[in-house]
Design a protein around this motif. Structure first.
Motif, PDB file in Angstrom:
ATOM      1  N   TYR A 213       0.826  -1.200   0.000  1.00 19.82           N
ATOM      2  CA  TYR A 213       0.000   0.000   0.000  1.00 19.82           C
ATOM      3  C   TYR A 213       0.865   1.256   0.000  1.00 19.82           C
ATOM      4  O   TYR A 213       1.860   1.342   0.725  1.00 19.82           O
ATOM      5  N   ASP A 214       0.484   2.212  -0.832  1.00 22.86           N
ATOM      6  CA  ASP A 214       1.225   3.482  -0.989  1.00 22.86           C
ATOM      7  C   ASP A 214       2.635   3.257  -1.514  1.00 22.86           C
ATOM      8  O   ASP A 214       3.495   4.137  -1.380  1.00 22.86           O
ATOM      9  N   THR A 215       2.896   2.106  -2.084  1.00 21.81           N
ATOM     10  CA  THR A 215       4.235   1.775  -2.564  1.00 21.81           C
ATOM     11  C   THR A 215       4.272   1.848  -4.084  1.00 21.81           C
ATOM     12  O   THR A 215       3.369   1.352  -4.766  1.00 21.81           O
ATOM     13  N   ARG A 216       5.297   2.474  -4.601  1.00 17.37           N
ATOM     14  CA  ARG A 216       5.481   2.494  -6.053  1.00 17.37           C
ATOM     15  C   ARG A 216       6.192   1.208  -6.474  1.00 17.37           C
ATOM     16  O   ARG A 216       7.204   0.820  -5.881  1.00 17.37           O
ATOM     17  N   ASN A 244      11.133   8.307  -0.782  1.00 12.59           N
ATOM     18  CA  ASN A 244      12.221   7.353  -0.627  1.00 12.59           C
ATOM     19  C   ASN A 244      12.745   6.934  -2.000  1.00 12.59           C
ATOM     20  O   ASN A 244      11.992   6.843  -2.967  1.00 12.59           O
ATOM     21  N   PRO A 245      14.035   6.656  -2.109  1.00 12.18           N
ATOM     22  CA  PRO A 245      14.585   6.227  -3.404  1.00 12.18           C
ATOM     23  C   PRO A 245      14.065   4.844  -3.791  1.00 12.18           C
ATOM     24  O   PRO A 245      13.652   4.049  -2.942  1.00 12.18           O
ATOM     25  N   ILE A 246      14.083   4.570  -5.105  1.00 14.08           N
ATOM     26  CA  ILE A 246      13.694   3.251  -5.592  1.00 14.08           C
ATOM     27  C   ILE A 246      14.861   2.288  -5.394  1.00 14.08           C
ATOM     28  O   ILE A 246      15.992   2.586  -5.739  1.00 14.08           O
ATOM     29  N   PRO A 266       5.511   6.116   2.795  1.00 14.04           N
ATOM     30  CA  PRO A 266       5.937   6.674   4.091  1.00 14.04           C
ATOM     31  C   PRO A 266       5.496   5.827   5.283  1.00 14.04           C
ATOM     32  O   PRO A 266       6.191   5.790   6.307  1.00 14.04           O
ATOM     33  N   ARG A 267       4.351   5.158   5.187  1.00 13.84           N
ATOM     34  CA  ARG A 267       3.874   4.375   6.326  1.00 13.84           C
ATOM     35  C   ARG A 267       4.787   3.188   6.625  1.00 13.84           C
ATOM     36  O   ARG A 267       4.681   2.575   7.682  1.00 13.84           O
ATOM     37  N   ASN A 268       5.659   2.853   5.659  1.00 18.35           N
ATOM     38  CA  ASN A 268       6.555   1.710   5.833  1.00 18.35           C
ATOM     39  C   ASN A 268       7.957   2.104   6.293  1.00 18.35           C
ATOM     40  O   ASN A 268       8.886   1.307   6.219  1.00 18.35           O
ATOM     41  N   GLY A 269       8.112   3.339   6.772  1.00 20.31           N
ATOM     42  CA  GLY A 269       9.396   3.767   7.305  1.00 20.31           C
ATOM     43  C   GLY A 269      10.227   4.495   6.269  1.00 20.31           C
ATOM     44  O   GLY A 269       9.736   4.947   5.242  1.00 20.31           O
TER      45      GLY A 269
END
Length: 286
Positions: A213-216, A244-246, A266-269
């Motif tokens: 979730y919310d992850t590219r 965050n960088p890929i 962002p929710r994943n740190g």
């Protein structure tokens, strides 16, 4: 002093967890897509069995067969159709491959307007398709092409495509004596044109993980001839804000090298190991 040491230690732990989560999600995606392709391969093996029967196959036979597959059911998203490409060899040939053969689409269902655009297409004219079709013909196994433009695609935002192929032989139960023998007994290929955006999106929905979730998620072809050609981007067309960088993870899907890029939300740190509780701890500990 003690607070600073504790926070630094926790940041290091969070950094390790963050990197592990990136690799974990990339490998989960690879496994989910592989499962989707395995389901498609099983369908194509069924088509191979149909053409290896004694009776000649007509349009109505093929249409009824594909209708039983219920391609629009959940779990089969991305399959644009199921087809058969007839192998038409030329007179001159070598042991390894015929010279200037044809692999012409003669059956393709469902018979919607997209698939009608592809009828009669010689798949062996395209070097990307030809590579996979020759590989499958010589190995007897399914093969996936690199990224292609499907004839079915129309409009301003076509999806990247790929094609999964399975060879079909005459007398498939008999032992093959040579590569030339495989070519001489080859009837053609059952195949599935795949819209990779739909297929990968469907695969990702099967992953039971909050990390997605919310992850590219970005996927590139990584073969030497098609290096970094984009297969998928779940945020394509969306304005990308600084985050965050890929992180790229190399995987193998259907024997093809892919690079899966993960940009956790962002929710994943964060890659630096900071989160809200550590930030608060630092502020109140000073």
């Amino acid at each position: 002093m003690i607070t600073g040491v504790l926070i630094h230690g926790q940041r290091l732990i969070n950094q390790v967890d963050y990197q592990r989560n990136e690799r974990l999600l990339a490998n989960q995606i690879a496994a989910a897509v592989s499962t989707q392709l395995s389901m498609t391969e099983a369908i194509l093996e069924g088509v191979a069995g149909l053409f290896q029967s004694d009776r000649p196959i007509q349009d109505d036979h093929f249409s009824r067969f594909v209708a039983t597959l219920k391609l629009r059911n959940p779990g089969l998203e991305g399959i644009q159709g199921i087809g058969f490409a007839s192998f038409l060899p030329s007179i001159s040939s070598t042991d390894q491959r015929p010279a200037a053969p044809k692999g012409v689409i003669t059956f393709l269902q469902p018979a919607d307007w997209r698939n009608q655009r592809a009828m009669g297409f010689n798949m062996l004219l395209d070097p990307i398709r030809r590579q996979a079709m020759e590989q499958s013909a010589l190995s007897g196994e399914a093969a996936l092409t690199g990224p292609v433009r499907l004839p079915q695609e129309a409009g301003e935002s076509p999806q990247t495509g790929a094609v999964l192929v399975v060879p079909i032989y005459r007398g498939a139960d008999a032992v093959f004596l040579s590569a030339r023998d495989r070519w001489q007994r080859l009837q053609g290929w059952s195949f599935a044109p795949l819209r990779m955006g739909d297929l990968i999106t469907s695969a990702v929905t099967t992953i039971d993980s909050p990390l997605k979730y919310d992850t590219r998620i970005v996927i590139d072809e990584a073969s030497a001839s098609r290096l970094n050609q984009r297969l998928y981007d779940n945020q394509s067309g969306i304005h990308q804000t600084q985050g965050n960088p890929i992180t790229w993870v190399d995987v193998s899907v259907a024997h093809r090298p892919w690079r899966i890029g993960i940009q956790l939300g962002p929710r994943n740190g964060s890659p630096e190991g900071w989160n809200a509780s550590l930030t608060l701890g630092l502020l109140f500990g000073l």
